[in-house]
Design an enzyme around this catalytic site. Structure first.
Site, mmCIF file in Angstrom:
data_model
loop_
_atom_site.group_PDB
_atom_site.id
_atom_site.type_symbol
_atom_site.label_atom_id
_atom_site.label_comp_id
_atom_site.label_asym_id
_atom_site.label_seq_id
_atom_site.Cartn_x
_atom_site.Cartn_y
_atom_site.Cartn_z
ATOM 1 C CE LYS A 123 -12.552 -4.503 -0.020
ATOM 2 N NZ LYS A 123 -12.945 -4.036 1.282
ATOM 3 C CE LYS A 126 -4.438 -1.641 1.608
ATOM 4 N NZ LYS A 126 -5.523 -1.523 2.586
ATOM 5 C CE LYS A 133 -5.784 -8.420 -1.951
ATOM 6 N NZ LYS A 133 -6.165 -8.109 -0.620
#
Ligand code: TYM
Length: 333
Positions: A200, A115, A197
């Site tokens: 969102k 992130k 993966k």
């Protein structure tokens, strides 16, 4: 333990729309587990703000996630269902646990590194502290088990380390929780890049199927899913990641073993297979979407669920926090 049931805790962040990865890896299992365990499910809005959010959108996503939880079958009579920011004990315990967590441990977290790279202009303290808040969530409720996708394994390990560290420094205070990972579906991958993966916040929204996608969009996304040149529908994640991912999705939505799915599609071409997966997912999501829309129209009911959930969660959390404050020497009246 609460009565004769083990305590189960999990949470989802109300960021963007949920994907079928969140559903398969987490929410679907929350529903299945609610009979067997004493379940506590949260909407992790305090985690969500570690990445910049639009305030109005965050409020909207919060109710939308609550309605989705309910539409998927989470029963607020059987479980505690609440919004994280409604229970101040989360922030209070997180602060305390910060003093039992090392900076180096947080710097090593994979999600923090990912992130930080993605949001290089906003590497805030909350982003780094994310796992400690997650540890506080879990430990406040004396949780025995935590069902999550494998991407959360490292956070669960650090939660266990923090719990053991605190227990050793004082005396047994926290239950040391175990993760529950599903055999199939603990990591659903991106349809266009099955080495990643499904997320969102996927760069290309065509790689992720959202719980809110309509039938045509779902089928279109599956039609475009990346497979391989071997023309064989077989579960083999290392050599056939795309096909294996689609088989996992089909298996979970169809309630069938992977082996049965392989048999069903023996000799079938990839085009027909991808269409079948898309149709099944669209069929299964349609009633959930309809129920979610119905629930979203009844704001009073949603508020009542949150109010009752917050009261019950706060009551339980307060007991652990009082114990912690006593042990660390906070003067109590
Ligand atoms: P979040 O919102 O990112 O993800 C919610 C859940 O979905 C799982 N998941 C997946 N499972 C399978 N395949 C995927 N592609 C996939 N993507 C996501 C996640 O593993 C997660 O179980 N930090 C948590 C939220 C949280 C939490 C907690 C969880 C806050 N406090 C305490 C457990 C206990 C998270 O990442 O949520």
């Amino acid at each position: 333990m609460q009565g004769d049931k083990k305590i189960l805790y999990s949470a989802v962040q109300p960021t963007n729309n949920l994907t079928i990865g969140n559903y398969i890896g987490a929410v679907k299992n929350f529903v299945a587990l609610q009979e067997e365990y004493d379940c506590i499910y949260a909407i992790a809005n305090m985690h969500a703000i570690t990445v910049r959010q639009d305030a109005a959108q965050l409020r909207k996503n919060t109710l939308s996630l609550l309605a989705l939880y309910l539409a998927c079958g989470i029963d607020p009579q059987k479980c505690v269902l609440y919004l994280q920011s409604h229970v101040p004990a989360h922030a209070e315990l997180a602060w305390t646990l910060n003093t039992f967590t090392y900076v180096g441990e947080m710097e090593r977290m994979t999600q923090f590194k990912d992130k930080s790279a993605k949001h290089a202009d906003n590497i805030n303290m909350g982003l780094m502290d994310y796992p400690v808040l997650m540890a506080a969530d879990i430990l406040l409720y004396q949780t025995d088990v935590v069902p999550v996708g494998v991407d959360q394994r490292q956070h669960l390990e650090i939660t266990r380390d923090i719990a053991v560290r605190f227990n050793n420094a004082y005396s047994p205070t926290f239950t040391v929780p175990e993760g529950i990972y599903m055999k199939v579906g603990a990591k659903i991958n991106d349809l266009l890049d099955p080495s990643k993966k499904m997320s969102k916040s996927a760069e290309n929204a065509n790689g992720a199927v959202f719980m809110s996608d309509d039938r045509d969009t779902i089928i279109r996304k599956f039609r475009r899913a990346v497979t391989d040149s071997m023309a064989e529908i077989k579960y083999d994640p290392s050599n056939k990641p795309g096909v294996s991912n689609l088989l996992s999705i089909y298996s979970v939505f169809g309630g069938m073993d992977i082996a049965d799915c392989e048999r069903q599609f023996e000799g079938c071409g990839y085009g027909d297979f991808k269409l079948a997966v898309g149709e099944l997912v669209a069929d299964k999501l349609a009633p959930i979407q309809a129920e979610q829309a119905k629930l979203l129209a009844d704001k009073q009911y949603l508020n009542d669920v949150l109010k009752s959930g917050a009261e019950r969660a706060a009551h339980r959390a307060a007991k652990t926090l009082a114990k912690v404050y006593k042990k660390i020497g906070f003067y109590q009246l």
